[in-house]
Design a protein around this motif. Structure first.
Motif, PDB file in Angstrom:
ATOM      1  N   UNK A 109       0.816  -1.203   0.000  1.00  0.00           N
ATOM      2  CA  UNK A 109       0.000   0.000   0.000  1.00  0.00           C
ATOM      3  C   UNK A 109       0.855   1.260   0.000  1.00  0.00           C
ATOM      4  N   UNK A 110       0.564   2.148  -0.955  1.00  0.00           N
ATOM      5  CA  UNK A 110       1.271   3.424  -1.011  1.00  0.00           C
ATOM      6  C   UNK A 110       2.733   3.311  -1.377  1.00  0.00           C
ATOM      7  N   UNK A 111       3.135   2.195  -1.991  1.00  0.00           N
ATOM      8  CA  UNK A 111       4.548   1.991  -2.302  1.00  0.00           C
ATOM      9  C   UNK A 111       4.783   2.282  -3.781  1.00  0.00           C
ATOM     10  N   UNK A 112       5.492   3.356  -4.058  1.00  0.00           N
ATOM     11  CA  UNK A 112       5.758   3.766  -5.439  1.00  0.00           C
ATOM     12  C   UNK A 112       6.521   2.696  -6.203  1.00  0.00           C
ATOM     13  N   UNK A 113       7.374   1.954  -5.504  1.00  0.00           N
ATOM     14  CA  UNK A 113       8.179   0.931  -6.183  1.00  0.00           C
ATOM     15  C   UNK A 113       7.311  -0.176  -6.766  1.00  0.00           C
ATOM     16  N   UNK A 114       6.243  -0.522  -6.068  1.00  0.00           N
ATOM     17  CA  UNK A 114       5.311  -1.519  -6.577  1.00  0.00           C
ATOM     18  C   UNK A 114       4.643  -1.005  -7.847  1.00  0.00           C
ATOM     19  N   UNK A 115       4.210   0.249  -7.829  1.00  0.00           N
ATOM     20  CA  UNK A 115       3.568   0.850  -9.005  1.00  0.00           C
ATOM     21  C   UNK A 115       4.529   0.906 -10.183  1.00  0.00           C
ATOM     22  N   UNK A 116       5.765   1.323  -9.933  1.00  0.00           N
ATOM     23  CA  UNK A 116       6.759   1.397 -11.002  1.00  0.00           C
ATOM     24  C   UNK A 116       7.055   0.018 -11.584  1.00  0.00           C
ATOM     25  N   UNK A 117       7.106  -0.993 -10.730  1.00  0.00           N
ATOM     26  CA  UNK A 117       7.362  -2.351 -11.209  1.00  0.00           C
ATOM     27  C   UNK A 117       6.293  -2.782 -12.205  1.00  0.00           C
ATOM     28  N   UNK A 118       5.036  -2.477 -11.914  1.00  0.00           N
ATOM     29  CA  UNK A 118       3.951  -2.820 -12.837  1.00  0.00           C
ATOM     30  C   UNK A 118       4.115  -2.074 -14.161  1.00  0.00           C
ATOM     31  N   UNK A 119       4.532  -0.814 -14.087  1.00  0.00           N
ATOM     32  CA  UNK A 119       4.739  -0.028 -15.302  1.00  0.00           C
ATOM     33  C   UNK A 119       5.898  -0.553 -16.130  1.00  0.00           C
ATOM     34  N   UNK A 120       6.974  -0.952 -15.475  1.00  0.00           N
ATOM     35  CA  UNK A 120       8.141  -1.486 -16.178  1.00  0.00           C
ATOM     36  C   UNK A 120       7.773  -2.793 -16.885  1.00  0.00           C
ATOM     37  N   UNK A 121       7.005  -3.617 -16.226  1.00  0.00           N
ATOM     38  CA  UNK A 121       6.588  -4.883 -16.835  1.00  0.00           C
ATOM     39  C   UNK A 121       5.639  -4.657 -18.011  1.00  0.00           C
ATOM     40  N   UNK A 122       4.849  -3.592 -17.934  1.00  0.00           N
ATOM     41  CA  UNK A 122       3.873  -3.323 -18.998  1.00  0.00           C
ATOM     42  C   UNK A 122       4.498  -2.629 -20.209  1.00  0.00           C
ATOM     43  N   UNK A 123       5.693  -2.063 -20.058  1.00  0.00           N
ATOM     44  CA  UNK A 123       6.323  -1.315 -21.145  1.00  0.00           C
ATOM     45  C   UNK A 123       6.557  -2.202 -22.365  1.00  0.00           C
ATOM     46  N   UNK A 124       6.342  -1.636 -23.544  1.00  0.00           N
ATOM     47  CA  UNK A 124       6.509  -2.376 -24.792  1.00  0.00           C
ATOM     48  C   UNK A 124       7.975  -2.536 -25.171  1.00  0.00           C
TER      49      UNK A 124
END
Length: 368
Positions: A109-124
């Motif tokens: 909860x509220x952890x930017x690193x978790x959010x960034x990890x999802x974005x990195x995995x989703x990157x094309x």
């Protein structure tokens, strides 16, 4: 007794000379960089939490970048304002925008690193370029400039994240000088082959560097450090380079009150204690020598100890420090702060001491 203090003072100035001329000089006196454009596809990653006003202004600037193949990965980290709705409109408006929605997760909860990890995995694309939601590139050639420094071996690029000169206030000058000094340090150590940090406002790396160190897993419980702790772990002299092309800078709006800036600095300093031992020691030695350089001559002059020698050595130190930082300021377009260098430096040194003491007794607040 005073002779011992004087000898210590000389030793401190020698340490300062080694830092400013031998180490920081690697960046300050380096030749201008050359832009050698690459044609690699790039994923620009922006993580936002309750940033509706900033993303309205800055995401369109990213979309207008003059680069052949790139996407923009917008990560909404469970915002409670209209950030998500604005991102959804951008996704409809721009064909190269991809939206990643992050729901509140009990474990992260509220952890930017978790959010960034999802974005990195989703990157094309495999080449990732990062900036913050409150940042804007200085030119339409930001992606081109940052990606130009990638090579087959250099897969991490550290850039410069500056702050806007929005007022002539003294606080604005302090913030920009501190940013200049920090960049001079991490650029110089990277050129020496000992990279230790970067700023999430402007950095790039290939995705495989992220997975080599298991992403943020080793410091996931530390709320801050998605930029500097990752670089401290993943960067080496072999895989890391820097970019200081003027077109590669990003800019953010600086804090407007000393209280807000002080809180921001507390977060940054609290993260540094998790750096590798060598990096903690070299930073500690530098700031200790800064503090002693201010205190020791005051003691010597107060007791009237060979004031000509003390003043001469003090002047020599200011000369080489001013020279080194002046060249760095020229490269990073911050020349105006150098007119106030001696005063700003003193304020910054004692602010850092205050931050260290405050953090010793209480924990700073991190990601929103």
């Amino acid at each position: 007794m005073l002779l011992s203090v004087f000898c210590l003072f000389i030793a401190v100035v020698v340490v300062q000379f080694l830092y400013y001329i031998v180490i920081f000089g690697k960046f300050s006196f380096a030749k201008p960089q050359v832009n050698t454009p690459k044609r690699i596809p790039v994923s620009v990653i922006v993580c936002a939490k309750n940033e509706e006003e900033n993303v309205k202004k800055f995401v369109p600037l990213l979309a207008e970048q003059d680069y052949a193949t790139f996407e923009i990965v917008l990560i909404d980290d469970a915002s409670s304002d209209n950030t998500l709705e604005i991102f959804e409109e951008f996704e409809k408006q721009y064909p190269n925008v991809k939206l990643v929605k992050v729901e509140n997760n009990e474990a992260f909860w509220g952890n930017k690193k978790f959010a960034l990890t999802l974005g990195i995995k989703a990157a094309k694309y495999d080449y990732l370029l990062f900036t913050d939601a409150d940042c804007h590139p200085v030119s339409k050639d930001w992606i081109s400039s940052m990606s130009s420094q990638f090579t087959m071996s250099k897969t991490i690029v550290l850039g410069y994240g500056a702050y806007d000169k929005i007022t002539n206030s003294f606080l604005n000058k302090i913030i920009r000088f501190e940013t200049l000094l920090t960049a001079t340090q991490y650029f110089s150590w990277a050129k020496i082959g000992k990279p230790y940090m970067g700023v999430g406002r402007n950095m790039a790396y290939r995705r495989d560097e992220f997975f080599k160190v298991r992403g943020f897993m080793d410091h996931m419980k530390i709320r801050s450090g998605d930029d500097d702790l990752f670089i401290n772990q993943a960067a080496t002299g072999d895989n890391t380079t820097i970019c200081y092309l003027p077109e590669s800078f990003t800019y953010s709006e600086p804090k407007k009150t000393f209280k807000d800036w002080f809180t921001q600095k507390r977060r940054h300093v609290s993260t540094a204690k998790h750096y590798k031992l060598f990096d903690r020691n070299q930073l500690g030695l530098f700031y200790a020598s800064q503090l002693l350089f201010i205190i020791l001559p005051i003691i010597l002059l107060a007791f009237q100890f060979q004031w000509i020698a003390v003043v001469s050595i003090t002047g020599f130190r200011y000369l080489f420090a001013w020279l080194t930082m002046g060249f760095a300021a020229g490269k990073l377009k911050e020349k105006d702060v150098m007119y106030w260098f001696p005063i700003i430096e003193i304020v910054l040194i004692f602010t850092q001491l205050n931050v260290f003491i405050t953090n010793t007794f209480s924990k700073p607040v991190h990601w929103k």
